[in-house]
Design a protein around this motif. Structure first.
Motif, PDB file in Angstrom:
ATOM      1  N   GLU A  27       0.831  -1.207   0.000  1.00  0.00           N
ATOM      2  CA  GLU A  27       0.000   0.000   0.000  1.00  0.00           C
ATOM      3  C   GLU A  27       0.864   1.256   0.000  1.00  0.00           C
ATOM      4  O   GLU A  27       0.559   2.233  -0.673  1.00  0.00           O
ATOM      5  N   GLN A  28       1.952   1.223   0.738  1.00  0.00           N
ATOM      6  CA  GLN A  28       2.835   2.382   0.833  1.00  0.00           C
ATOM      7  C   GLN A  28       3.459   2.727  -0.514  1.00  0.00           C
ATOM      8  O   GLN A  28       3.689   3.891  -0.816  1.00  0.00           O
ATOM      9  N   HIS A  29       3.732   1.734  -1.322  1.00  0.00           N
ATOM     10  CA  HIS A  29       4.427   1.947  -2.592  1.00  0.00           C
ATOM     11  C   HIS A  29       3.487   2.097  -3.784  1.00  0.00           C
ATOM     12  O   HIS A  29       3.748   2.893  -4.683  1.00  0.00           O
ATOM     13  N   ASN A  30       2.411   1.310  -3.808  1.00  0.00           N
ATOM     14  CA  ASN A  30       1.612   1.180  -5.029  1.00  0.00           C
ATOM     15  C   ASN A  30       0.909   2.455  -5.468  1.00  0.00           C
ATOM     16  O   ASN A  30       0.851   2.740  -6.661  1.00  0.00           O
ATOM     17  N   LYS A  31       0.365   3.199  -4.529  1.00  0.00           N
ATOM     18  CA  LYS A  31      -0.343   4.419  -4.935  1.00  0.00           C
ATOM     19  C   LYS A  31       0.613   5.425  -5.554  1.00  0.00           C
ATOM     20  O   LYS A  31       0.335   5.988  -6.606  1.00  0.00           O
ATOM     21  N   GLU A  32       1.751   5.643  -4.924  1.00  0.00           N
ATOM     22  CA  GLU A  32       2.708   6.603  -5.485  1.00  0.00           C
ATOM     23  C   GLU A  32       3.374   6.081  -6.750  1.00  0.00           C
ATOM     24  O   GLU A  32       3.780   6.866  -7.603  1.00  0.00           O
ATOM     25  N   ASP A  33       3.459   4.760  -6.908  1.00  0.00           N
ATOM     26  CA  ASP A  33       4.068   4.166  -8.096  1.00  0.00           C
ATOM     27  C   ASP A  33       3.047   3.872  -9.203  1.00  0.00           C
ATOM     28  O   ASP A  33       3.400   3.267 -10.214  1.00  0.00           O
ATOM     29  N   GLN A  34       1.795   4.248  -8.992  1.00  0.00           N
ATOM     30  CA  GLN A  34       0.724   4.042  -9.982  1.00  0.00           C
ATOM     31  C   GLN A  34       0.548   2.567 -10.339  1.00  0.00           C
ATOM     32  O   GLN A  34       0.363   2.212 -11.501  1.00  0.00           O
ATOM     33  N   LEU A  35       0.605   1.708  -9.320  1.00  0.00           N
ATOM     34  CA  LEU A  35       0.457   0.274  -9.523  1.00  0.00           C
ATOM     35  C   LEU A  35      -0.911  -0.187  -9.037  1.00  0.00           C
ATOM     36  O   LEU A  35      -1.477   0.389  -8.108  1.00  0.00           O
ATOM     37  N   SER A  36      -1.410  -1.229  -9.668  1.00  0.00           N
ATOM     38  CA  SER A  36      -2.640  -1.872  -9.241  1.00  0.00           C
ATOM     39  C   SER A  36      -2.442  -3.373  -9.358  1.00  0.00           C
ATOM     40  O   SER A  36      -1.470  -3.831  -9.964  1.00  0.00           O
ATOM     41  N   GLY A  37      -3.375  -4.144  -8.773  1.00  0.00           N
ATOM     42  CA  GLY A  37      -3.252  -5.587  -8.905  1.00  0.00           C
ATOM     43  C   GLY A  37      -3.985  -6.354  -7.846  1.00  0.00           C
ATOM     44  O   GLY A  37      -4.819  -5.824  -7.112  1.00  0.00           O
ATOM     45  N   VAL A  38      -3.639  -7.626  -7.760  1.00  0.00           N
ATOM     46  CA  VAL A  38      -4.274  -8.532  -6.814  1.00  0.00           C
ATOM     47  C   VAL A  38      -3.235  -9.537  -6.326  1.00  0.00           C
ATOM     48  O   VAL A  38      -2.339  -9.940  -7.071  1.00  0.00           O
ATOM     49  N   LEU A  39      -3.353  -9.904  -5.045  1.00  0.00           N
ATOM     50  CA  LEU A  39      -2.506 -10.925  -4.430  1.00  0.00           C
ATOM     51  C   LEU A  39      -3.408 -12.065  -3.991  1.00  0.00           C
ATOM     52  O   LEU A  39      -4.320 -11.861  -3.181  1.00  0.00           O
ATOM     53  N   LEU A  40      -3.182 -13.262  -4.548  1.00  0.00           N
ATOM     54  CA  LEU A  40      -3.886 -14.459  -4.112  1.00  0.00           C
ATOM     55  C   LEU A  40      -2.974 -15.235  -3.185  1.00  0.00           C
ATOM     56  O   LEU A  40      -1.768 -15.337  -3.443  1.00  0.00           O
ATOM     57  N   ALA A  41      -3.553 -15.796  -2.137  1.00  0.00           N
ATOM     58  CA  ALA A  41      -2.768 -16.584  -1.194  1.00  0.00           C
ATOM     59  C   ALA A  41      -3.487 -17.892  -0.903  1.00  0.00           C
ATOM     60  O   ALA A  41      -4.658 -17.890  -0.512  1.00  0.00           O
ATOM     61  N   SER A  42      -2.785 -19.000  -1.119  1.00  0.00           N
ATOM     62  CA  SER A  42      -3.285 -20.297  -0.672  1.00  0.00           C
ATOM     63  C   SER A  42      -2.615 -20.568   0.675  1.00  0.00           C
ATOM     64  O   SER A  42      -1.991 -19.685   1.246  1.00  0.00           O
ATOM     65  N   ARG A  43      -2.700 -21.772   1.148  1.00  0.00           N
ATOM     66  CA  ARG A  43      -2.037 -22.093   2.417  1.00  0.00           C
ATOM     67  C   ARG A  43      -0.505 -22.053   2.304  1.00  0.00           C
ATOM     68  O   ARG A  43       0.187 -21.817   3.275  1.00  0.00           O
ATOM     69  N   THR A  44      -0.007 -22.267   1.071  1.00  0.00           N
ATOM     70  CA  THR A  44       1.437 -22.416   0.896  1.00  0.00           C
ATOM     71  C   THR A  44       2.044 -21.507  -0.173  1.00  0.00           C
ATOM     72  O   THR A  44       3.260 -21.370  -0.233  1.00  0.00           O
ATOM     73  N   HIS A  45       1.217 -20.931  -1.047  1.00  0.00           N
ATOM     74  CA  HIS A  45       1.723 -20.186  -2.195  1.00  0.00           C
ATOM     75  C   HIS A  45       1.040 -18.828  -2.360  1.00  0.00           C
ATOM     76  O   HIS A  45      -0.072 -18.626  -1.884  1.00  0.00           O
ATOM     77  N   PHE A  46       1.744 -17.945  -3.051  1.00  0.00           N
ATOM     78  CA  PHE A  46       1.202 -16.667  -3.474  1.00  0.00           C
ATOM     79  C   PHE A  46       1.183 -16.630  -4.993  1.00  0.00           C
ATOM     80  O   PHE A  46       2.043 -17.227  -5.648  1.00  0.00           O
ATOM     81  N   MET A  47       0.206 -15.917  -5.534  1.00  0.00           N
ATOM     82  CA  MET A  47       0.233 -15.537  -6.936  1.00  0.00           C
ATOM     83  C   MET A  47      -0.193 -14.071  -6.959  1.00  0.00           C
ATOM     84  O   MET A  47      -1.180 -13.697  -6.330  1.00  0.00           O
TER      85      MET A  47
END
Length: 145
Positions: A27-47
């Motif tokens: 959150e600290q970086h994305n707004k000033e860097d004009q980034l958007s997206g989504v983070l998915l989390a399972s029990r063991t992995h991120f995408m």
């Protein structure tokens, strides 16, 4: 405009505290860097999907590669896009581990299983299809910024 998708393994079990910590940092970086997206989390992995200007997407990914919360990072896709998919989300976090068992089982049936949880695909189109399928679920457990 660029979109980057990566998959990584967590060195420890993923819970909402882990997701919140990652989203708080982004959150600290994305707004000033004009980034958007989504983070998915399972029990063991991120995408994660990150969209924005080339330099900002690239430097963010370089930070993630050095982050000890991510191991075995695999670049799924990185390329030019005409438009963002995640225009309204500086970063959205979705915990697959909190879905009800029937929904998780349906996603596992469609996308496969990995380490007892949902398998995150290594093809960009399939990763985006999974995100679309998950987004269609009502009452989705998530952490929005």
């Amino acid at each position: 405009m660029y979109r980057l998708i990566y998959k990584s393994r967590s060195p420890s079990a993923i819970d909402w505290d882990t997701v919140r910590n990652i989203l708080h940092t982004s959150e600290q970086h994305n707004k000033e860097d004009q980034l958007s997206g989504v983070l998915l989390a399972s029990r063991t992995h991120f995408m994660q999907v990150i969209e924005g200007p080339f330099e900002n997407v690239n430097s963010t990914f370089m930070r993630i590669v050095k982050d000890p919360r991510h191991n075995d990072i695999q670049l799924v896709s990185f390329g030019i896009i005409d438009a963002r998919i995640f225009t309204d989300w500086a970063m959205r976090g979705i915990g697959i581990f909190d879905l009800n068992k029937d929904l998780e089982d349906r996603l596992i049936e469609k996308y496969g299983e990995e380490d007892g949880g949902l398998h995150f695909p290594l093809e960009g189109w399939m990763a985006l299809a999974m995100i679309h399928d998950i987004n269609m679920i009502s009452d989705l457990p998530e952490w929005k910024q």
